[in-house]
Design a protein around this motif. Structure first.
Motif, PDB file in Angstrom:
ATOM      1  N   TYR A 118      35.894  12.120   0.574  1.00  0.00           N
ATOM      2  CA  TYR A 118      34.484  12.013   0.961  1.00  0.00           C
ATOM      3  C   TYR A 118      33.598  11.788  -0.261  1.00  0.00           C
ATOM      4  O   TYR A 118      32.587  11.104  -0.190  1.00  0.00           O
ATOM      5  N   TRP A 119      33.971  12.381  -1.405  1.00  0.00           N
ATOM      6  CA  TRP A 119      33.151  12.293  -2.613  1.00  0.00           C
ATOM      7  C   TRP A 119      33.650  11.124  -3.457  1.00  0.00           C
ATOM      8  O   TRP A 119      34.676  11.205  -4.116  1.00  0.00           O
ATOM      9  N   ARG A 120      32.919  10.026  -3.411  1.00  0.00           N
ATOM     10  CA  ARG A 120      33.290   8.833  -4.152  1.00  0.00           C
ATOM     11  C   ARG A 120      32.041   8.266  -4.825  1.00  0.00           C
ATOM     12  O   ARG A 120      30.943   8.359  -4.291  1.00  0.00           O
ATOM     13  N   TRP A 121      32.233   7.622  -5.970  1.00  0.00           N
ATOM     14  CA  TRP A 121      31.083   7.162  -6.741  1.00  0.00           C
ATOM     15  C   TRP A 121      31.254   5.727  -7.231  1.00  0.00           C
ATOM     16  O   TRP A 121      30.592   5.307  -8.164  1.00  0.00           O
TER      17      TRP A 121
ATOM     18  N   GLN B  68      31.693  -0.045  -4.942  1.00  0.00           N
ATOM     19  CA  GLN B  68      32.031  -0.465  -3.583  1.00  0.00           C
ATOM     20  C   GLN B  68      31.476   0.491  -2.534  1.00  0.00           C
ATOM     21  O   GLN B  68      31.116   0.082  -1.429  1.00  0.00           O
ATOM     22  N   ASP B  69      31.364   1.773  -2.883  1.00  0.00           N
ATOM     23  CA  ASP B  69      30.863   2.769  -1.937  1.00  0.00           C
ATOM     24  C   ASP B  69      29.353   2.656  -1.758  1.00  0.00           C
ATOM     25  O   ASP B  69      28.842   2.897  -0.666  1.00  0.00           O
ATOM     26  N   PHE B  70      28.645   2.306  -2.823  1.00  0.00           N
ATOM     27  CA  PHE B  70      27.187   2.195  -2.746  1.00  0.00           C
ATOM     28  C   PHE B  70      26.734   0.802  -2.299  1.00  0.00           C
ATOM     29  O   PHE B  70      25.689   0.663  -1.665  1.00  0.00           O
ATOM     30  N   PHE B  71      27.505  -0.219  -2.643  1.00  0.00           N
ATOM     31  CA  PHE B  71      27.154  -1.603  -2.298  1.00  0.00           C
ATOM     32  C   PHE B  71      28.369  -2.287  -1.670  1.00  0.00           C
ATOM     33  O   PHE B  71      29.029  -3.113  -2.311  1.00  0.00           O
ATOM     34  N   PRO B  72      28.691  -1.948  -0.410  1.00  0.00           N
ATOM     35  CA  PRO B  72      29.908  -2.487   0.206  1.00  0.00           C
ATOM     36  C   PRO B  72      29.796  -3.942   0.652  1.00  0.00           C
ATOM     37  O   PRO B  72      30.818  -4.592   0.872  1.00  0.00           O
TER      38      PRO B  72
ATOM     39  N   ALA C 177      24.911  22.280   5.450  1.00  0.00           N
ATOM     40  CA  ALA C 177      25.112  21.243   6.466  1.00  0.00           C
ATOM     41  C   ALA C 177      26.310  20.362   6.130  1.00  0.00           C
ATOM     42  O   ALA C 177      27.032  19.915   7.021  1.00  0.00           O
ATOM     43  N   ILE C 178      26.528  20.107   4.845  1.00  0.00           N
ATOM     44  CA  ILE C 178      27.654  19.277   4.427  1.00  0.00           C
ATOM     45  C   ILE C 178      28.976  19.999   4.634  1.00  0.00           C
ATOM     46  O   ILE C 178      29.996  19.389   4.969  1.00  0.00           O
ATOM     47  N   ALA C 179      28.979  21.307   4.475  1.00  0.00           N
ATOM     48  CA  ALA C 179      30.218  22.085   4.512  1.00  0.00           C
ATOM     49  C   ALA C 179      30.953  21.926   5.837  1.00  0.00           C
ATOM     50  O   ALA C 179      32.141  21.589   5.866  1.00  0.00           O
TER      51      ALA C 179
END
Length: 329
Positions: free
Chosen positions: A14-17, A20-24, A217-219
Motif C-alpha cells: 500500500y505504501w509506495r512512492w 508510476q504511483d503518482f502519475f500512472p 482511519a487508515i489502520a
C-alpha cells in the motif's frame, strides 16, 4: 511467462512512492508524451464535457485498478454510529445559542426541524447513490454514470471543500474545548503570527487531531468503527445527561415569546444550523466496505439521521427552559 504472471498477481504494498504511483497515465511517462497530450487539450476537454461512465466500469474495472480490494466488514449498526459520529460535533454546542440569539429565539427548535427534514431528503438521495452503485466513490461514481464527468467533477470539488471546511471547524473546536477545560482563553494555545487578521492564529492541536484521526482511519475500517462507537457512546451519555439536567430545571416562561423574529428568522437560522448536520454523506462512500449495501446503507443513514434530528431538537429546546443561574447553582 508463468513467473511474470505470478509476480503480477501478487498484491503490491500500500505504501509506495514511485513516479508510476503518482502519475500512472501515459501522458506523464516522458516529455514527448506530455507535450503530445497538451496539444490534445481541446479535444480531450470536449470529450470530458460529454463523456459518461457506466456501471461496469465503476463496479469492475476501477476496482481492478485499485489493486487492494476493500474488506466487507461493516453492517448497519456500524454505519449508524459512523453517521452519528460524523455529524454530532461542535455545531450542536455553538450554533444553537448563536442562532437563537440572532435570528430564531426559542423557535430555534423549529429551525432544527426544518434543517433535519432537508437533510433527510438528502439522505434519501445518498441512499439511492450507494445502493445502485455500491462502490467507494459514492455520489461521485453515481454522477459519472448518470450525468457525466463534468457534473461528477463539480460534485467532487464540493465534497472535498465540505470535508476540508468541516474537518477544520471540528478540529479547531477541539482546541477551544481543551483550553476551556483548562480555564484558559480559547486562543491561548494557538500560535499568533503576523498574518492578516482572521488568518493569524495557527492551531497545532487541530493539526494533531486531524493527523491522529487520519492514521486511525487508515489502520482499519472495523477498528475505526469500534473506536467511533465508543466515542459516540460517551458523547451520547453526556448529551443525555445535559438534556435531563436541563429539563429538570425547566422554566416554560422562558419560551415566550416563542418566535420573536417571525418565520423569516426561523428559516434564516435553519440555513445556518444545517451546518450541524453535515457529515452524513460520508456513509455513502462506505458501500464497498459494507456487507449488504442495499440493506445496511439505508438503515444506517436513516437510523443515524433520525436519532440526530431528535437529539438536536431536544438540545435546542432545552436552553430556553433553563435559567443559567439555576444550572450554576
Amino acid at each position: 511467462m508463468g513467473e511474470a504472471t505470478s509476480d503480477d498477481s501478487k498484491p503490491r504494498s500500500y505504501w509506495r512512492w514511485s513516479k508510476q504511483d503518482f502519475f500512472p497515465e501515459d501522458s506523464f511517462q516522458n516529455w514527448t508524451s506530455y507535450l503530445s497530450a497538451l496539444s490534445q487539450t481541446k479535444s480531450r476537454l470536449q470529450d470530458r464535457l460529454s463523456s459518461r461512465s457506466d456501471e461496469a466500469t465503476e463496479l469492475v474495472n476501477l476496482r481492478k485498478q485499485s489493486e487492494n480490494t476493500m474488506k466487507r466488514c461493516l453492517n448497519w449498526w456500524d454505519l449508524t454510529w459512523f453517521g452519528f459520529g460524523s455529524v454530532i460535533g461542535a455545531g450542536i454546542f455553538v450554533l444553537t445559542g448563536q442562532e437563537a440569539r440572532d435570528h430564531a429565539g426559542p423557535a430555534i427548535v423549529l429551525s432544527y426541524v426544518a434543517s433535519g427534514l432537508s437533510a433527510m431528503l438528502s439522505v434519501f438521495c445518498y441512499t439511492e447513490f450507494a445502493v445502485e452503485i455500491p462502490v467507494a466513490g459514492g455520489s461521485f461514481a453515481y454522477l459519472r454514470v448518470e450525468l457525466g464527468d463534468l457534473a461528477a467533477f463539480i460534485t467532487a470539488g464540493n465534497i472535498l471543500l465540505e470535508s476540508v471546511v468541516g474537518s477544520a471547524a471540528v478540529s479547531r473546536a477541539w482546541t477551544s474545548y481543551f483550553t476551556t477545560l483548562l480555564d484558559r482563553h480559547p486562543n491561548s494555545l494557538r500560535i499568533h503570527t503576523n498574518l492578516q487578521q482572521g488568518y493569524n492564529l495557527l492551531d497545532p492541536i487541530a493539526v494533531g487531531v486531524i493527523a491522529l484521526a487520519t492514521m486511525l482511519a487508515i489502520a482499519s475500517a472495523k477498528k475505526t468503527s469500534v473506536f467511533n462507537w465508543i466515542a459516540s457512546a460517551v458523547n451520547t451519555v453526556v448529551i443525555i445527561f445535559v438534556i435531563i439536567a436541563g429539563f429538570a430545571h425547566a422554566n416554560t416562561s422562558n419560551l415566550k415569546p416563542f418566535m420573536p423574529y417571525g418565520a423569516r428568522g426561523v428559516f434564516q437560522a435553519s440555513a445556518i444550523v444545517y451546518f450541524a448536520y453535515l457529515g452524513f454523506d460520508s456513509i455513502a462512500t462506505m458501500a464497498e466496505e459494507t456487507k449488504n449495501p442495499s440493506r445496511d446503507i439505508p438503515l444506517g443513514l436513516l437510523g443515524s439521521m433520525s436519532m440526530i434530528t431528535l437529539i438536536y431538537c431536544l438540545m435546542a429546546l432545552k436552553p430556553h427552559q433553563i435559567k443559567l443561574s439555576q444550572l450554576i447553582c
